[in-house]
Write a protein that holds these residues in place. Structure first.
Motif, PDB file in Angstrom:
ATOM      1  N   THR A   1       0.845  -1.351  -0.028  1.00 21.53           N
ATOM      2  CA  THR A   1      -0.070  -0.043  -0.059  1.00 21.53           C
ATOM      3  C   THR A   1       0.964   1.062   0.058  1.00 21.53           C
ATOM      4  N   ARG A   2       1.834   1.367   0.743  1.00 29.01           N
ATOM      5  CA  ARG A   2       2.826   2.583   0.909  1.00 29.01           C
ATOM      6  C   ARG A   2       3.719   2.398  -0.261  1.00 29.01           C
ATOM      7  N   GLY A   3       4.119   1.449  -0.552  1.00 27.86           N
ATOM      8  CA  GLY A   3       4.949   1.462  -1.934  1.00 27.86           C
ATOM      9  C   GLY A   3       4.187   1.926  -3.169  1.00 27.86           C
ATOM     10  N   ARG A   4       3.183   1.594  -3.173  1.00 29.68           N
ATOM     11  CA  ARG A   4       2.208   2.129  -4.591  1.00 29.68           C
ATOM     12  C   ARG A   4       1.799   3.561  -4.187  1.00 29.68           C
ATOM     13  N   LEU A   5       1.692   4.055  -3.036  1.00 26.84           N
ATOM     14  CA  LEU A   5       1.387   5.380  -2.907  1.00 26.84           C
ATOM     15  C   LEU A   5       2.657   6.254  -3.160  1.00 26.84           C
ATOM     16  N   SER A   6       3.759   5.593  -2.677  1.00 26.60           N
ATOM     17  CA  SER A   6       5.148   6.408  -2.851  1.00 26.60           C
ATOM     18  C   SER A   6       5.466   6.620  -4.641  1.00 26.60           C
ATOM     19  N   PHE A   7       5.014   5.416  -5.285  1.00 24.17           N
ATOM     20  CA  PHE A   7       5.227   5.304  -6.591  1.00 24.17           C
ATOM     21  C   PHE A   7       4.594   6.186  -7.328  1.00 24.17           C
ATOM     22  N   ARG A   8       3.153   6.363  -7.062  1.00 28.21           N
ATOM     23  CA  ARG A   8       2.532   7.398  -7.370  1.00 28.21           C
ATOM     24  C   ARG A   8       2.904   8.843  -7.252  1.00 28.21           C
ATOM     25  N   GLN A   9       3.216   9.017  -5.967  1.00 24.02           N
ATOM     26  CA  GLN A   9       3.574  10.347  -5.759  1.00 24.02           C
ATOM     27  C   GLN A   9       4.897  10.853  -6.440  1.00 24.02           C
TER      28      GLN A   9
ATOM     29  N   ASP B   1       3.621  11.272 -10.345  1.00 24.51           N
ATOM     30  CA  ASP B   1       3.139  12.734 -10.215  1.00 24.51           C
ATOM     31  C   ASP B   1       3.765  13.979 -10.129  1.00 24.51           C
ATOM     32  N   ALA B   2       5.232  13.700  -9.283  1.00 27.95           N
ATOM     33  CA  ALA B   2       5.924  14.862  -9.218  1.00 27.95           C
ATOM     34  C   ALA B   2       6.865  15.017 -10.292  1.00 27.95           C
TER      35      ALA B   2
ATOM     36  N   VAL C   1       5.936  14.591 -13.231  1.00 32.51           N
ATOM     37  CA  VAL C   1       4.969  15.381 -14.540  1.00 32.51           C
ATOM     38  C   VAL C   1       5.690  14.813 -15.957  1.00 32.51           C
ATOM     39  N   GLY C   2       5.657  13.410 -15.969  1.00 25.39           N
ATOM     40  CA  GLY C   2       6.195  13.130 -17.347  1.00 25.39           C
ATOM     41  C   GLY C   2       7.394  13.097 -17.647  1.00 25.39           C
ATOM     42  N   ARG C   3       8.181  13.296 -16.712  1.00 25.42           N
ATOM     43  CA  ARG C   3       9.826  13.289 -16.785  1.00 25.42           C
ATOM     44  C   ARG C   3      10.470  12.088 -16.370  1.00 25.42           C
ATOM     45  N   ASP C   4      11.352  11.826 -16.955  1.00 17.45           N
ATOM     46  CA  ASP C   4      12.062  10.383 -16.377  1.00 17.45           C
ATOM     47  C   ASP C   4      13.006  10.856 -15.070  1.00 17.45           C
ATOM     48  N   MET C   5      12.979  10.038 -14.219  1.00 16.77           N
ATOM     49  CA  MET C   5      13.622  10.297 -12.990  1.00 16.77           C
ATOM     50  C   MET C   5      14.876   9.314 -12.709  1.00 16.77           C
ATOM     51  N   ILE C   6      16.034   9.948 -12.265  1.00 14.44           N
ATOM     52  CA  ILE C   6      16.811   9.246 -11.927  1.00 14.44           C
ATOM     53  C   ILE C   6      17.068   9.203 -10.592  1.00 14.44           C
TER      54      ILE C   6
ATOM     55  N   ASP D   1       9.686   0.342   2.498  1.00 22.33           N
ATOM     56  CA  ASP D   1       8.472   0.549   1.705  1.00 22.33           C
ATOM     57  C   ASP D   1       8.203   1.699   0.801  1.00 22.33           C
ATOM     58  N   VAL D   2       8.470   2.704   1.391  1.00 23.86           N
ATOM     59  CA  VAL D   2       8.556   4.041   0.619  1.00 23.86           C
ATOM     60  C   VAL D   2       9.657   4.084  -0.620  1.00 23.86           C
ATOM     61  N   LEU D   3      10.916   3.495   0.154  1.00 25.85           N
ATOM     62  CA  LEU D   3      11.899   3.611  -0.778  1.00 25.85           C
ATOM     63  C   LEU D   3      11.639   2.701  -1.860  1.00 25.85           C
ATOM     64  N   ALA D   4      11.068   1.436  -1.689  1.00 22.23           N
ATOM     65  CA  ALA D   4      10.703   0.444  -2.624  1.00 22.23           C
ATOM     66  C   ALA D   4       9.888   1.283  -3.908  1.00 22.23           C
ATOM     67  N   GLY D   5       9.035   1.876  -3.323  1.00 22.21           N
ATOM     68  CA  GLY D   5       8.005   2.739  -4.569  1.00 22.21           C
ATOM     69  C   GLY D   5       8.832   3.596  -5.365  1.00 22.21           C
ATOM     70  N   ILE D   6       9.727   4.403  -4.578  1.00 28.04           N
ATOM     71  CA  ILE D   6      10.766   5.329  -5.226  1.00 28.04           C
ATOM     72  C   ILE D   6      11.504   4.784  -6.265  1.00 28.04           C
ATOM     73  N   TYR D   7      12.084   3.739  -5.809  1.00 25.10           N
ATOM     74  CA  TYR D   7      13.097   2.795  -6.749  1.00 25.10           C
ATOM     75  C   TYR D   7      12.209   2.561  -7.983  1.00 25.10           C
ATOM     76  N   ARG D   8      11.038   1.999  -7.760  1.00 26.32           N
ATOM     77  CA  ARG D   8       9.989   1.421  -8.928  1.00 26.32           C
ATOM     78  C   ARG D   8       9.683   2.551  -9.951  1.00 26.32           C
ATOM     79  N   ALA D   9       9.568   3.835  -9.281  1.00 20.77           N
ATOM     80  CA  ALA D   9       9.109   5.042 -10.266  1.00 20.77           C
ATOM     81  C   ALA D   9      10.512   5.557 -10.979  1.00 20.77           C
ATOM     82  N   ALA D  10      11.501   5.032 -10.651  1.00 24.81           N
ATOM     83  CA  ALA D  10      12.847   5.606 -11.300  1.00 24.81           C
ATOM     84  C   ALA D  10      13.209   4.988 -12.559  1.00 24.81           C
ATOM     85  N   LYS D  11      13.755   5.781 -13.588  1.00 21.36           N
ATOM     86  CA  LYS D  11      14.054   5.130 -14.868  1.00 21.36           C
ATOM     87  C   LYS D  11      15.423   4.503 -14.916  1.00 21.36           C
ATOM     88  N   ILE D  12      16.118   5.220 -13.774  1.00 14.17           N
ATOM     89  CA  ILE D  12      17.448   4.726 -13.686  1.00 14.17           C
ATOM     90  C   ILE D  12      17.847   4.856 -12.147  1.00 14.17           C
TER      91      ILE D  12
END
Length: 461
Positions: A231-239, A242-243, A245-250, A335-346
């Motif tokens: 739950t918190r991982g998915r929330l972190s991923f979405r945040q 959203d932050a 805004v379509g850009r790739d995150m490292i 769990d928050v970090l896991a969502g952040i990792y999943r959202a990162a292109k690199i």
């Protein structure tokens, strides 16, 4: 099991999680410094039980903390073992405090050790502890695992106490390292400086022999993958998405330390911005760097340098709707970090020297199997020997880092999936359970003294 000094307070760290898992399996006890200060060392032990793990901790005096922890451990051994000779400080008071505290630890923990216990000591804070336990009559199986690099012979020779330190390690029955490189450096020093001999995988010195082994620590890959979709991982991923805004995150996640190559990372990213101006508003770097060892001057300096570097880069390249670097000085739950990792292109993991680096493995485990990101990894991290399908770079080269970022951004999905699968296979196979079992099997295979051979089960220390 004796824990890395003071690490019981950092329960979210990869090493702390790994050791806690081992202790639950073997019903062991975690002994070490509480991280707290006392006016007078009494050896009084504070026992706590949390999530199935019993901890036995002691407080240290201000002088002990300054000489043992801030001094010898983190101003002498840490920089030297990470090849930073320019930062290492050699003070007799530091060395004396380090020895004194390890003697105190031995006095304090010895009554807790039962006859049939196996003792597994962790990391550079506690090199002499095994020898001190032997002096107090311990005939238990004693194992030691080093979580940082072991420096080459000529580098280690700079340490005034080098021979005594290495000789003390022959009190152990088994010594583990993350990589063959660290193991070979240790053996090279023992053979050429002390006259030890390697026979059938054991180093012999006088009447002592020790088994040496390369045994890279892992993570619970499946558990961490589950955190990314919690739950918190998915929330972190979405945040994060959203932050962006379509850009790739490292993303980079590192304790604030000069060994992590953070200044070089910022400069490599800046080189990318200079060489690829068309990508400037298409990508952003999130660097999470929780502070550590704030009382040590070299750590204060790197924090100041990074703040200045991030400010300069953002000032030079930012626009009203885009900032190149988001630099955050705080830690986050796993769990928050896991969502952040999943959202990162690199995932950008570029230490100048690292014993292992579990962030690299966590980044891989957190990825979406259908659309994984790309791991850019320093070839000087211990993890590089296992994760050969990462994009391996020399972190000292800003040009290599820039090229690697561009390569990762343009990498086809098929190639990203193939690289991810190979790395995920490795970290799933050689996981935390494999590491724990590989080392403890080697330790328990070591014969006890004759009067103890009927008592043959791993326990606590």
């Amino acid at each position: 099991m004796s824990a890395p000094t003071g690490s019981n307070s950092g329960a979210q760290g990869g090493l702390a999680v790994a050791l806690a898992s081992a202790l639950r399996e073997y019903k062991g006890m975690w002994f070490g410094w509480s991280g707290e200060q006392t006016d007078e060392y009494t050896g009084q032990i504070t026992f706590q039980r949390n999530q199935g793990v019993t901890t036995a901790t002691v407080d240290l005096e201000e002088q002990d903390i300054e000489e043992y922890y801030n001094g010898y451990a983190n101003r002498t051994l840490w920089p030297l073992f990470h090849y930073r000779v320019d930062l290492a400080e050699y003070e007799r008071e530091f060395a004396g405090g380090y020895q004194r505290v390890n003697e105190r630890f031995a006095d304090t923990v010895q009554p807790l050790i039962e006859e049939d216990d196996a003792v597994w000591i962790q990391d550079y804070h506690l090199f002499p502890l095994g020898e001190e336990l032997r002096k107090r009559g311990s005939k238990n199986r004693l194992g030691f695992f080093l979580h940082i690099p072991w420096p080459p012979r000529r580098l280690l020779s700079i340490l005034p106490e080098a021979q005594a330190l290495v000789r003390s390690l022959f009190a152990y029955d088994v010594i583990g390292f993350h990589t063959e490189e660290w193991l070979q450096s240790f053996c090279d020093y023992a053979e050429h400086e002390l006259g030890a001999a390697m026979i059938d995988g054991n180093l012999h010195l006088g009447d002592r022999q020790v088994k040496v082994m390369a045994c890279p620590i892992g993570i619970d890959a499946q558990e961490f993958a589950g955190l990314a979709t919690s739950t918190r991982g998915r929330l972190s991923f979405r945040q994060m998405r959203d932050a962006a805004v379509g850009r790739d995150m490292i993303v980079g996640v590192d304790r604030l330390d000069y060994s992590k190559g953070l200044e070089e990372r910022f400069l490599g990213y800046e080189r990318f911005l200079v060489e690829h101006p068309e990508e400037r508003k298409e990508v952003t770097l999130l660097q999470i760097a929780p502070p550590s060892r704030a009382t040590v001057g070299s750590y204060q300096k790197i924090r100041s340098n990074l703040e200045g570097l991030a400010g300069r880069i953002n000032g030079a390249y930012a626009d009203i709707d885009w900032v190149p670097i988001r630099y955050v000085n705080q830690g986050y739950p796993r769990d928050v970090l896991a969502g952040i990792y999943r959202a990162a292109k690199i995932g950008l993991v570029t230490p100048l020297r690292d014993g292992m680096n579990l962030v690299a493995k966590e980044y891989v485990a957190a990825q979406n199997p259908e659309d994984p990101g790309v791991l850019i990894l320093s070839r000087f991290a211990g993890a590089a020997s296992q994760l050969a399908d990462a994009v391996l770079i020399n972190p000292y080269s800003a040009e290599e880092m820039s090229d690697a970022i561009m390569m990762a951004l343009r990498m086809p999905r098929e190639e990203r999936i193939e690289r991810w699968r190979k790395m995920m296979d490795v970290i799933s196979r050689e996981d935390i359970g494999w590491w724990r079992k590989t080392f403890t099997d080697a330790l328990m295979a070591n014969p006890l003294e004759p009067e103890q051979q009927d008592e043959d089960q791993p326990a606590h220390a």
